[in-house]
Design an enzyme around this catalytic site. Structure first.
Site, mmCIF file in Angstrom:
data_model
loop_
_atom_site.group_PDB
_atom_site.id
_atom_site.type_symbol
_atom_site.label_atom_id
_atom_site.label_comp_id
_atom_site.label_asym_id
_atom_site.label_seq_id
_atom_site.Cartn_x
_atom_site.Cartn_y
_atom_site.Cartn_z
ATOM 1 N N GLY A 1 -47.665 56.468 -50.640
ATOM 2 C CA GLY A 1 -48.293 56.316 -49.082
ATOM 3 C C GLY A 1 -49.149 54.297 -49.717
ATOM 4 N N ASP B 1 -55.113 62.633 -42.489
ATOM 5 C CA ASP B 1 -54.975 63.367 -41.406
ATOM 6 C C ASP B 1 -56.040 64.403 -41.557
ATOM 7 O OD1 ASP B 1 -52.847 63.315 -39.822
ATOM 8 O OD2 ASP B 1 -51.833 65.230 -41.153
ATOM 9 N N PHE C 1 -47.151 60.543 -35.417
ATOM 10 C CA PHE C 1 -46.688 60.077 -36.875
ATOM 11 C C PHE C 1 -46.266 59.251 -36.134
ATOM 12 C CE2 PHE C 1 -44.024 60.914 -40.469
ATOM 13 C CZ PHE C 1 -45.097 62.050 -41.212
ATOM 14 N N VAL C 2 -46.808 58.441 -37.715
ATOM 15 C CA VAL C 2 -46.172 57.157 -37.612
ATOM 16 C C VAL C 2 -45.554 56.763 -38.615
ATOM 17 C CG1 VAL C 2 -47.910 56.241 -36.124
ATOM 18 C CG2 VAL C 2 -48.865 56.183 -38.447
ATOM 19 N N ASP D 1 -44.017 56.640 -44.958
ATOM 20 C CA ASP D 1 -43.018 57.046 -44.775
ATOM 21 C C ASP D 1 -42.663 59.095 -43.764
ATOM 22 O OD1 ASP D 1 -44.262 59.679 -46.271
ATOM 23 O OD2 ASP D 1 -41.851 59.710 -46.543
HETATM 24 P P1 IMP Z 1 -54.376 64.462 -44.867
HETATM 25 O O1 IMP Z 1 -54.417 65.747 -46.629
HETATM 26 O O2 IMP Z 1 -53.961 65.837 -43.999
HETATM 27 O O3 IMP Z 1 -55.193 64.075 -44.838
HETATM 28 O O4 IMP Z 1 -52.950 63.940 -45.261
HETATM 29 C C1 IMP Z 1 -52.709 62.771 -45.998
HETATM 30 C C2 IMP Z 1 -51.503 61.999 -46.317
HETATM 31 O O5 IMP Z 1 -50.625 63.423 -44.990
HETATM 32 C C3 IMP Z 1 -51.134 60.552 -46.632
HETATM 33 O O6 IMP Z 1 -51.116 60.872 -47.698
HETATM 34 C C4 IMP Z 1 -49.600 61.028 -45.528
HETATM 35 O O7 IMP Z 1 -48.433 61.260 -46.907
HETATM 36 C C5 IMP Z 1 -49.653 62.300 -45.665
HETATM 37 N N1 IMP Z 1 -49.569 61.722 -43.520
HETATM 38 C C6 IMP Z 1 -50.351 62.372 -42.787
HETATM 39 N N2 IMP Z 1 -50.108 61.451 -41.678
HETATM 40 C C7 IMP Z 1 -48.796 61.093 -41.632
HETATM 41 C C8 IMP Z 1 -48.327 60.057 -40.408
HETATM 42 O O8 IMP Z 1 -48.655 60.081 -39.562
HETATM 43 N N3 IMP Z 1 -47.412 59.556 -40.920
HETATM 44 C C9 IMP Z 1 -46.655 59.347 -42.516
HETATM 45 N N4 IMP Z 1 -47.640 60.221 -42.929
HETATM 46 C C10 IMP Z 1 -48.366 61.100 -43.119
HETATM 47 MG MG MG Z 2 -49.476 60.292 -48.851
#
Ligand code: IMP
Ligand code: MG
Length: 178
Positions: free
Chosen positions: A48, A107, A156-157, A163
């Protein structure tokens, strides 16, 4: 928009190309100021990070080095899974280096939290984080993120590297999906 995507593929544009340019320029200036005179590695979380990171490093006015890390978090779809570090092109000289880990979106915070411990254990001088987008409502792990582009709501974006099942990464803007 003249495009091959179906009408209704996206709900709405959340971050425009113009706003993205402003975000990149601001964060690049902050990093350039904060890391002047230091040995800096910018480490992107695959996949990403790739568009954001490519734009960001070209605006940073310092001799940065680049590295990547691969973690498993989202298997498929929209729900997070367990975080596992799959591959880190580790660089053997890291003890003199400060590192900034770059991701497309913050996230739950689980990924950054896991990586913080992993990279501190490796002995980097400092470990900081940079996320292009931030969904504060979703946070489950406490992590201090030094650089963030913009907060967004809990939806979700896709686009600009983000992606949904590997699609939409190449959109030049960020949009919410249906
Ligand atoms: P975290 O460990 O929950 O903070 O996740 C972060 C990862 O979740 C990012 O690197 C993204 O790959 C994925 N992610 C979280 N939200 C989104 C979204 O809205 N769109 C796409 N990927 C997301
Ligand atoms: Mg990611």
């Amino acid at each position: 928009m003249d495009s091959n995507y179906l009408p209704g593929d996206f709900k709405k544009i959340i971050v425009s190309e113009e706003e993205i340019r402003g975000i990149i320029s601001r964060i690049a200036k902050e990093i350039t100021r904060d890391y002047s005179g230091k040995k800096l590695i910018i480490c992107g979380i695959l996949r990403g990070c790739f568009i954001f990171m490519a734009d960001l490093i070209r605006q940073i006015d310092l001799p940065v080095e680049v590295s990547f890390i691969k973690v498993s978090s989202y298997g498929s779809g929209k729900e997070p899974g367990n975080i596992e570090i799959i591959e880190f092109d580790g660089l053997d000289k890291y003890k003199e280096y400060d590192i900034i880990v770059v991701d497309d979106i913050l996230d739950t915070g689980n990924t950054f939290c896991r990586l913080e411990k992993y990279l501190k254990d490796k002995g980097f001088k400092s470990v900081n984080f940079c996320a292009f987008l931030d969904k504060p409502e979703r946070r489950r792990s406490a992590v201090r993120v030094k650089y963030t582009g913009r907060q967004i709501e809990n939806e979700f974006v896709v686009g600009y590297g983000l992606d949904l099942n590997e699609k939409y990464r190449n959109l030049p803007f960020v949009a919410a999906v249906k």
